[in-house]
Design a protein around this motif. Sequence first.
Motif, PDB file in Angstrom:
ATOM      1  N   SER A 256       0.670  -1.405   0.147  1.00  0.00           N
ATOM      2  CA  SER A 256      -0.145   0.115   0.060  1.00  0.00           C
ATOM      3  C   SER A 256       1.021   1.336  -0.056  1.00  0.00           C
ATOM      4  O   SER A 256       1.789   1.303   1.023  1.00  0.00           O
ATOM      5  CB  SER A 256      -0.905  -0.046   1.367  1.00  0.00           C
ATOM      6  OG  SER A 256      -1.623   1.270   1.443  1.00  0.00           O
ATOM      7  N   VAL A 257       0.479   2.299  -0.797  1.00  0.00           N
ATOM      8  CA  VAL A 257       1.008   3.533  -0.758  1.00  0.00           C
ATOM      9  C   VAL A 257       0.004   4.391  -0.027  1.00  0.00           C
ATOM     10  O   VAL A 257      -1.029   4.756  -0.479  1.00  0.00           O
ATOM     11  CB  VAL A 257       1.462   4.171  -2.139  1.00  0.00           C
ATOM     12  CG1 VAL A 257       1.754   5.540  -2.038  1.00  0.00           C
ATOM     13  CG2 VAL A 257       2.604   3.035  -2.492  1.00  0.00           C
ATOM     14  N   ASN A 258       0.402   4.855   1.202  1.00  0.00           N
ATOM     15  CA  ASN A 258      -0.613   5.510   1.789  1.00  0.00           C
ATOM     16  C   ASN A 258      -0.243   7.310   1.715  1.00  0.00           C
ATOM     17  O   ASN A 258      -1.295   7.984   2.093  1.00  0.00           O
ATOM     18  CB  ASN A 258      -0.356   5.411   3.136  1.00  0.00           C
ATOM     19  CG  ASN A 258      -0.536   3.863   3.684  1.00  0.00           C
ATOM     20  OD1 ASN A 258      -1.325   3.240   3.039  1.00  0.00           O
ATOM     21  ND2 ASN A 258       0.061   3.280   4.434  1.00  0.00           N
ATOM     22  N   CYS A 259       0.811   7.610   1.334  1.00  0.00           N
ATOM     23  CA  CYS A 259       1.100   9.135   1.240  1.00  0.00           C
ATOM     24  C   CYS A 259       2.149   9.339   0.209  1.00  0.00           C
ATOM     25  O   CYS A 259       3.052   8.543   0.075  1.00  0.00           O
ATOM     26  CB  CYS A 259       1.435   9.630   2.662  1.00  0.00           C
ATOM     27  SG  CYS A 259       2.964   8.579   3.467  1.00  0.00           S
ATOM     28  N   LEU A 260       2.412  10.453   0.008  1.00  0.00           N
ATOM     29  CA  LEU A 260       3.148  11.227  -1.234  1.00  0.00           C
ATOM     30  C   LEU A 260       3.682  12.509  -0.918  1.00  0.00           C
ATOM     31  O   LEU A 260       2.700  13.206  -0.411  1.00  0.00           O
ATOM     32  CB  LEU A 260       2.499  11.094  -2.373  1.00  0.00           C
ATOM     33  CG  LEU A 260       2.011   9.730  -3.120  1.00  0.00           C
ATOM     34  CD1 LEU A 260       0.967  10.065  -4.194  1.00  0.00           C
ATOM     35  CD2 LEU A 260       3.230   8.835  -3.691  1.00  0.00           C
ATOM     36  N   ALA A 261       4.912  12.919  -1.472  1.00  0.00           N
ATOM     37  CA  ALA A 261       5.258  14.163  -1.045  1.00  0.00           C
ATOM     38  C   ALA A 261       6.457  14.353  -2.326  1.00  0.00           C
ATOM     39  O   ALA A 261       7.051  13.451  -2.784  1.00  0.00           O
ATOM     40  CB  ALA A 261       5.895  14.327   0.373  1.00  0.00           C
ATOM     41  N   GLU A 262       6.805  15.561  -2.326  1.00  0.00           N
ATOM     42  CA  GLU A 262       7.943  15.998  -3.277  1.00  0.00           C
ATOM     43  C   GLU A 262       8.907  16.450  -2.523  1.00  0.00           C
ATOM     44  O   GLU A 262       8.626  17.692  -1.458  1.00  0.00           O
ATOM     45  CB  GLU A 262       7.464  16.937  -4.363  1.00  0.00           C
ATOM     46  CG  GLU A 262       8.524  17.288  -5.424  1.00  0.00           C
ATOM     47  CD  GLU A 262       8.258  18.415  -6.472  1.00  0.00           C
ATOM     48  OE1 GLU A 262       9.227  18.859  -7.134  1.00  0.00           O
ATOM     49  OE2 GLU A 262       7.068  18.390  -6.635  1.00  0.00           O
ATOM     50  N   PHE A 263       9.980  16.093  -2.481  1.00  0.00           N
ATOM     51  CA  PHE A 263      11.249  16.569  -1.701  1.00  0.00           C
ATOM     52  C   PHE A 263      12.616  16.658  -2.541  1.00  0.00           C
ATOM     53  O   PHE A 263      13.044  15.489  -3.215  1.00  0.00           O
ATOM     54  CB  PHE A 263      11.458  15.499  -0.613  1.00  0.00           C
ATOM     55  CG  PHE A 263      12.662  16.069   0.266  1.00  0.00           C
ATOM     56  CD1 PHE A 263      12.302  17.029   1.245  1.00  0.00           C
ATOM     57  CD2 PHE A 263      13.842  15.278   0.544  1.00  0.00           C
ATOM     58  CE1 PHE A 263      13.398  17.651   2.088  1.00  0.00           C
ATOM     59  CE2 PHE A 263      14.945  15.805   1.434  1.00  0.00           C
ATOM     60  CZ  PHE A 263      14.621  16.713   2.211  1.00  0.00           C
ATOM     61  N   VAL A 308       6.580  18.442   3.816  1.00  0.00           N
ATOM     62  CA  VAL A 308       7.978  18.999   3.863  1.00  0.00           C
ATOM     63  C   VAL A 308       7.815  20.215   4.666  1.00  0.00           C
ATOM     64  O   VAL A 308       6.743  21.010   4.483  1.00  0.00           O
ATOM     65  CB  VAL A 308       8.407  19.277   2.172  1.00  0.00           C
ATOM     66  CG1 VAL A 308       9.796  20.155   2.452  1.00  0.00           C
ATOM     67  CG2 VAL A 308       8.634  18.426   1.297  1.00  0.00           C
ATOM     68  N   HIS A 309       8.768  20.308   5.820  1.00  0.00           N
ATOM     69  CA  HIS A 309       8.546  21.289   6.589  1.00  0.00           C
ATOM     70  C   HIS A 309       9.778  21.930   6.980  1.00  0.00           C
ATOM     71  O   HIS A 309      10.899  21.082   7.351  1.00  0.00           O
ATOM     72  CB  HIS A 309       7.825  20.927   7.908  1.00  0.00           C
ATOM     73  CG  HIS A 309       7.722  22.121   8.795  1.00  0.00           C
ATOM     74  ND1 HIS A 309       7.101  23.183   8.854  1.00  0.00           N
ATOM     75  CD2 HIS A 309       8.241  22.160  10.132  1.00  0.00           C
ATOM     76  CE1 HIS A 309       6.990  23.688   9.837  1.00  0.00           C
ATOM     77  NE2 HIS A 309       7.786  23.211  10.675  1.00  0.00           N
TER      78      HIS A 309
END
Length: 457
Positions: A256-263, A308-309
């Motif tokens: 399962s892929v639960n979350c995505l972000a660009e970094f 991203v923070h």
Amino acid sequence: MRSTTTHALLVIEIVVLMLQSQGASQDIKSLEANCYQDQIRVGTTSSSSLWEAGYFWSPLGGGMDRDVWALGEFNGNLIAGGQFTIAGGTSARFIAVWDGNMWGPMASGMSGQVNDLAVYNDSLYAAGMFDSAGGVPVNYVAAWNGSSWLSLGSDMDDITEVLKVYHGALIVAGRFNYAGGVPSRFIAEWDGSQWDSLSSGMNGYNRALLVYHDTLIVGGVFTQAGGVSANAIAAWDGVSWSNLGSGMQIQGDNPSVNCLAEFGGHLVAGGYFSTAGGIPANNIAMWDGNVWSPLGAGMNGAVYSLVVHDGRLIAGGAFTQAGGLAVNNIASWDGSTWDSLGLGIYGGAGIAYVFTLLSYRGYLVAGGFFLEAGGIPAQHIAVWGCCAGTTGNVDSDAEDVVDISDLSALVDFLFFGGAISSCFQESDVDESLAIDISDLTLLVDFLFFGASLPACM
């Protein structure tokens, strides 16, 4: 009552006196002109690193009585959605708004859990497991116009999980087969007036959406997208579906892929898997456009949220190790190594989950199922930052007292290159996300004219 001009002159005079007391030769006429034209931006800075000493976890307004699954921002306010019916001691059914001081309801709320939030066409959209919003009949998705909830026609036939704006439309994904009567297997788009499908959709449900390099990336529990083989992750270019290599796998179970972000210009996927593109990657991996790669040793449990923070990738979930480092359900990645965020987040009997993360007004907000953050009670929502009480403790004294020494420190910083608190939120007095002349003005107003300072998160 003072006129605006008189007030501005008083502020200028106070600043000039402080400048002169520190040996500056400053023309008051020139300073007046610059202030009126809003041109003084000397010393403007961005958020300092959140990984220095002095940053800590804190609760937010008493928290919620149940899990927080979604966080968003609308009209400058923080919005939380989830399984709760009480927020900060106030009745707020499954969705609530934080105005900077307290939690409040959004009309009469929803009839069931809120899973995600997104802003589209100046309205806030909520996805979840509900059939009414503010007393209005809806089907698993609804829009808030700032004062009331609205239906989107006949909506979905089953649960919605996640929302994202892409190419001028609102993408809605979840566990449904129809959207507004249109066959739409697990994903559909809303253009503001009608529903449409994205080709033949998926053969399983979706949990994550991200716009990456003008492509919509979808993560979930599926093996096909638009008839194309795609293991737990796929890409939609507005016309057709494609895979991202061989996707994710885990032996003996469904990945399962639960979350995505660009970094760092790359796509990051978090979830429940042991390989990505055939490469060992424990529950988190990075895609460079051609191949997958791990982020260190990854996590020893599922990853449910990414954001991203302050220049770092923050991962939340249900894990006790990140890159081999002992952590509690949340960790940060600087591009080469994993690090903890204080004592992390945890709950009763060792069970805790971080389901959602949001970078909000310089703070990191975490929501989920937990009872403590950083060793202090925090009911299902917590804030990572360095500001205590109110803004304005520019000189960072231990007593957190805002007085003339803070004004002096801010003048010294803006005009002489002096040092201020490493806590950006304390010196960003007006919470504008920049340290500039307007912060000086508000501090003068507070110290000499009875104004109030914004409360920390």
